[in-house]
Write a protein that holds these residues in place. Structure first.
Motif, short mmCIF file in Angstrom:
data_model
loop_
_atom_site.label_atom_id
_atom_site.label_comp_id
_atom_site.label_asym_id
_atom_site.label_seq_id
_atom_site.Cartn_x
_atom_site.Cartn_y
_atom_site.Cartn_z
N ARG A 87 0.72 -1.17 0.09
CA ARG A 87 0.01 -0.08 0.11
C ARG A 87 0.89 1.21 0.12
NH1 ARG A 87 -5.12 -1.09 1.70
NH2 ARG A 87 -5.59 0.80 0.46
N GLY A 88 1.94 0.98 0.40
CA GLY A 88 3.09 2.30 0.53
C GLY A 88 3.44 2.87 -0.94
N SER A 89 3.47 1.77 -1.88
CA SER A 89 3.77 2.03 -3.11
C SER A 89 2.47 2.75 -3.94
CB SER A 89 4.35 0.73 -4.23
OG SER A 89 5.39 0.59 -3.92
N GLU A 90 1.29 2.20 -3.48
CA GLU A 90 -0.25 2.95 -3.99
C GLU A 90 0.18 4.40 -3.46
OE1 GLU A 90 -3.57 1.18 -2.51
OE2 GLU A 90 -3.06 -0.75 -3.30
N MET A 91 0.33 4.63 -2.31
CA MET A 91 0.60 6.06 -1.70
C MET A 91 1.42 6.82 -2.52
SD MET A 91 1.81 7.52 2.08
CE MET A 91 3.60 7.47 1.29
N VAL A 92 2.53 6.19 -2.68
CA VAL A 92 3.55 7.21 -3.58
C VAL A 92 3.33 7.64 -4.99
CG1 VAL A 92 5.83 7.16 -4.65
CG2 VAL A 92 5.58 6.47 -2.27
N GLN A 93 2.51 6.44 -5.76
CA GLN A 93 1.75 6.75 -7.05
C GLN A 93 0.81 7.90 -6.66
OE1 GLN A 93 3.56 5.86 -9.16
NE2 GLN A 93 3.44 3.81 -9.62
N LEU A 94 -0.07 7.71 -5.73
CA LEU A 94 -1.15 8.83 -5.81
C LEU A 94 -0.74 10.14 -5.57
CD1 LEU A 94 -4.20 9.65 -5.34
CD2 LEU A 94 -4.02 9.24 -3.05
N LEU A 95 0.22 10.25 -4.37
CA LEU A 95 0.66 11.63 -4.13
C LEU A 95 1.50 12.40 -5.32
CD1 LEU A 95 2.35 11.19 -0.53
CD2 LEU A 95 -0.06 12.05 -1.07
N ARG A 96 2.05 11.44 -6.34
CA ARG A 96 2.77 11.79 -7.50
C ARG A 96 1.77 12.48 -8.22
NH1 ARG A 96 7.07 7.39 -9.27
NH2 ARG A 96 8.35 9.09 -10.23
N GLN A 97 0.96 11.81 -8.64
CA GLN A 97 -0.26 11.98 -9.30
C GLN A 97 -0.75 13.54 -8.76
OE1 GLN A 97 -3.06 8.88 -9.34
NE2 GLN A 97 -1.74 7.46 -10.07
N LEU A 98 -0.98 13.73 -7.62
CA LEU A 98 -1.45 14.93 -6.97
C LEU A 98 -0.46 16.02 -6.81
CD1 LEU A 98 -3.44 13.44 -4.08
CD2 LEU A 98 -4.32 14.25 -6.00
N GLY A 99 0.62 15.75 -7.47
CA GLY A 99 1.92 16.84 -7.61
C GLY A 99 2.90 16.82 -6.72
N LEU A 100 3.09 15.99 -5.95
CA LEU A 100 4.22 15.84 -4.94
C LEU A 100 5.41 15.15 -5.80
CD1 LEU A 100 1.95 16.03 -2.59
CD2 LEU A 100 3.64 15.06 -1.10
N ARG A 101 6.58 15.76 -5.76
CA ARG A 101 7.84 15.51 -6.47
C ARG A 101 8.71 14.71 -5.38
NH1 ARG A 101 10.98 19.80 -8.16
NH2 ARG A 101 10.30 20.98 -6.45
N PHE A 102 8.90 13.46 -5.80
CA PHE A 102 9.83 12.64 -4.81
C PHE A 102 10.88 12.29 -5.69
CE2 PHE A 102 5.70 11.28 -3.06
CZ PHE A 102 5.85 11.60 -1.75
N LEU A 103 12.06 12.38 -4.79
CA LEU A 103 13.42 11.78 -5.48
C LEU A 103 13.89 10.59 -4.71
CD1 LEU A 103 15.80 13.02 -3.29
CD2 LEU A 103 14.87 15.14 -4.49
N ARG A 104 14.80 9.81 -5.22
CA ARG A 104 15.23 8.52 -4.60
C ARG A 104 16.54 9.03 -4.01
NH1 ARG A 104 18.50 4.44 -5.48
NH2 ARG A 104 18.74 5.01 -7.49
N CYS A 105 16.76 8.57 -2.73
CA CYS A 105 18.11 8.80 -2.08
C CYS A 105 19.07 7.85 -2.38
CB CYS A 105 17.58 8.92 -0.65
SG CYS A 105 16.61 9.96 -0.07
N GLU A 106 19.68 7.91 -3.55
CA GLU A 106 20.59 6.97 -4.09
C GLU A 106 21.83 6.80 -2.96
OE1 GLU A 106 22.88 4.31 -5.75
OE2 GLU A 106 21.19 4.79 -6.62
#
Length: 566
Positions: free
Chosen positions: A104-123
């Motif tokens: 469900r965490g991945s679902e949340m990230v996808q939703l928040l990205r659709q709503l405009g939040l910009r995520f970056l991966r901490c390589e």
């Protein structure tokens, strides 16, 4: 604390009442995006709680950004890591909750990205137990994600309501800190600092107010809620939960001294944090820990009343003696400051009052705090002492000060002690001199060979990530031999308690029989953590707060949808 009689009149009607304005905002936005009427209440005058003050990282196995970047991971590997680090399933960390967290965490990230939040991966921000002997399933490249910087001006007048980030006006991401700490040691460190300076100055030249870390997670969530017309009431605390026929149907709120009765048709989500700042609760539940909240680094509002209100309705609790521990120094002005990446650098050790090392200094901060408490049962280890030589102070930052910078007001036994010899340092700090001498001699042999025979420091990927890769043969081991010598007193501080209400995979609060209390949900530090008594990776606490808030909101939406269909 819980009202069981029917209340015939309500002052306010909504579908979901969210108590707390940290990671719970992810749930509030999910509810609003699902078409639910939503109300957010925050007892403090500022929004964001401890989340806004944090690094703002979310730890999530097999997250969408990893998939997009081709970083190998899977649900199965994430569950393997849970089993390896957290241990067998428990009430707080059931197999169902672990599944829900990852999927469900991945679902949340996808939703928040659709709503405009910009995520970056901490390589490179490795899982804390990746590469550590005895553990499996970790990812060295890391499972952490964070929000990109956000211009606070987009909040309009709400900008003044946002709790400040710990980085102040410096536009730096948490995962950059390990490289930035090597600014005078490596070309990469210099490049990272140059990027941070360029990003900070560039924003100011454009007139922007760029936020990073926890503030950069809270701000876009808040902006979305404001744009959708979702009410966010500050200065409003939960006073009572209202029951009708065993169902939580609403709450009584104290809004700046005025009682307001809120009907919540779908339920109440408690996401108000833990009880780090509540001395009496800490003493009641802490067992043998000598801690009454004096070393906490959390929001002033982290005082636990919402947990106690739920308990009054029969809610089960677990892990109430546990917290997200982190070794902490106390500055002369009384302010606490955490000591994290510093513990992984060469030319340093941590010892108890007998002058003995007793754990791998570079382990996860939660485990480090646990080790301090455990040691203190038999040997005085609170405070413990972070011992360094002059090369450490020349090469690496300490307590957010540049290398080599030690203000005069720091130089007291209560914060940093300086001495021309190890014996003098030991006597000044109250450490056994012979014990310290013997420990340093043994440690220096390990440093020369690159192999810590006692505690294996520098073997884990996260340890090496925060070490000094310009130092050989082990980036975390360096001999303590060049005077003057320094010592800083360390205490088992925390960034939040991690015990609280027991919940199921839908984030419904359970009673002692394991039965859901209808209409009552909880997330984050108000709950007994799905991470158990461990901290698997950066962002494990914020991840649980945001993800289980999302899960709560989706469950409420589904339940109300079913009710409407009926």
């Amino acid at each position: 604390m819980g009202v069981r009689s029917r209340m015939s009149e309500w002052d306010y009607l909504t579908d979901l009442l969210v108590v707390g304005s940290g990671g719970g905002l992810a749930g509030a936005l999910t509810a609003a995006a699902s078409g639910l009427d939503t109300l957010v209440v925050e007892k403090e005058d500022l929004i964001g709680g401890s989340t806004a003050m944090s690094g703002g990282v979310i730890w999530l196995p097999n997250n969408p950004l990893m998939v997009e970047d081709g970083v190998t991971d899977s649900l199965e590997q994430g569950l393997e890591y849970f089993e390896s680090v957290v241990g067998p399933p428990t009430r707080a960390s059931s197999l169902e909750r672990r599944h829900a967290y990852i999927e469900r965490g991945s679902e949340m990230v996808q939703l928040l990205r659709q709503l405009g939040l910009r995520f970056l991966r901490c390589e490179g921000y490795s899982d804390y137990y990746a590469g550590v002997r005895g553990y499996s399933g970790g990812v060295a490249r890391g499972r952490a994600i964070a929000c990109d910087y956000f211009d606070a001006r987009l909040l309009g007048p709400w900008q003044q309501k946002l709790r400040a980030s710990f980085t102040g006006g410096i536009v730096v991401f948490t995962h950059e800190s390990s490289r930035a700490q090597l600014v005078i040691r490596t070309p990469e460190g210099a490049r990272v600092v140059a990027r941070i300076i360029g990003r900070t100055v560039g924003g100011r030249l454009k007139g922007e107010m760029r936020l990073t870390n926890g503030a950069a997670l809270i701000a876009p969530l808040l902006a979305q809620l404001v744009a959708r017309g979702v009410p966010v009431w500050t200065g409003t605390k939960l006073a009572e939960l209202v029951l009708e026929n065993g169902v939580v149907v609403g709450a009584v709120l104290d809004r700046r001294g005025k009682a307001i009765r809120v009907r919540a048709r779908g339920g109440v989500l408690i996401s108000a944090g833990g009880f780090s700042r509540n001395g009496s609760m800490r003493e009641k539940y802490s067992g043998e820990q000598p801690n009454s909240a004096q070393w906490s680094l959390t929001s002033p509002g982290d005082t636990g009343e919402a947990i106690e209100i739920a308990m009054s309705l029969g809610a089960a609790t677990d892990l109430m003696d546990e917290a997200w521990w982190i070794p902490t120094a106390v500055r002369p002005n009384g302010a606490s400051v955490f000591v994290h990446g510093e513990r992984c650098k060469p030319f340093s050790i941590i010892v108890d009052s007998g002058g003995n090392r007793y754990f791998n200094e570079a382990v996860s901060y939660m485990e480090a705090g646990q080790r301090m408490y455990q040691r203190d049962k038999t040997v005085s280890a609170i405070p413990s002492w972070f011992v360094m030589d002059s090369r450490y102070r020349h090469c690496y930052p300490l307590a957010f000060r540049r290398p080599g910078i030690s203000p005069k007001k720091w130089k007291t036994r209560d914060f940093i002690t300086k001495a021309s010899s190890l014996d003098e340092l030991a006597v000044t700090c109250g450490i056994d001199p012979s014990g310290l001498r013997a420990t340093v001699e043994r440690f220096n042999r390990f440093a020369l060979s690159g192999n810590d025979e006692d505690f294996h420091r520098g073997e884990g990927d996260h340890e090496r990530w925060y070490g000094d890769d310009a130092h050989k043969p082990n980036p975390c081991l360096g001999a303590i031999e060049k005077p003057p010598f320094y010592a800083v007193a360390l205490y088992p501080g925390d960034v939040g308690t991690s015990g609280g209400l027991v919940c199921d995979e839908h984030s419904r609060v359970l009673d002692e029989a394991g039965t859901p209390i209808p209409g009552l949900y909880a997330s984050g530090n108000a709950t007994a953590s799905v991470m158990g008594r461990t901290y698997p990776g950066a962002g494990a606490s914020i991840g649980a707060s945001a993800i289980f808030s999302y899960i709560s909101a989706r469950h409420v939406a589904e339940q109300l949808g079913s009710a409407d269909a009926d």
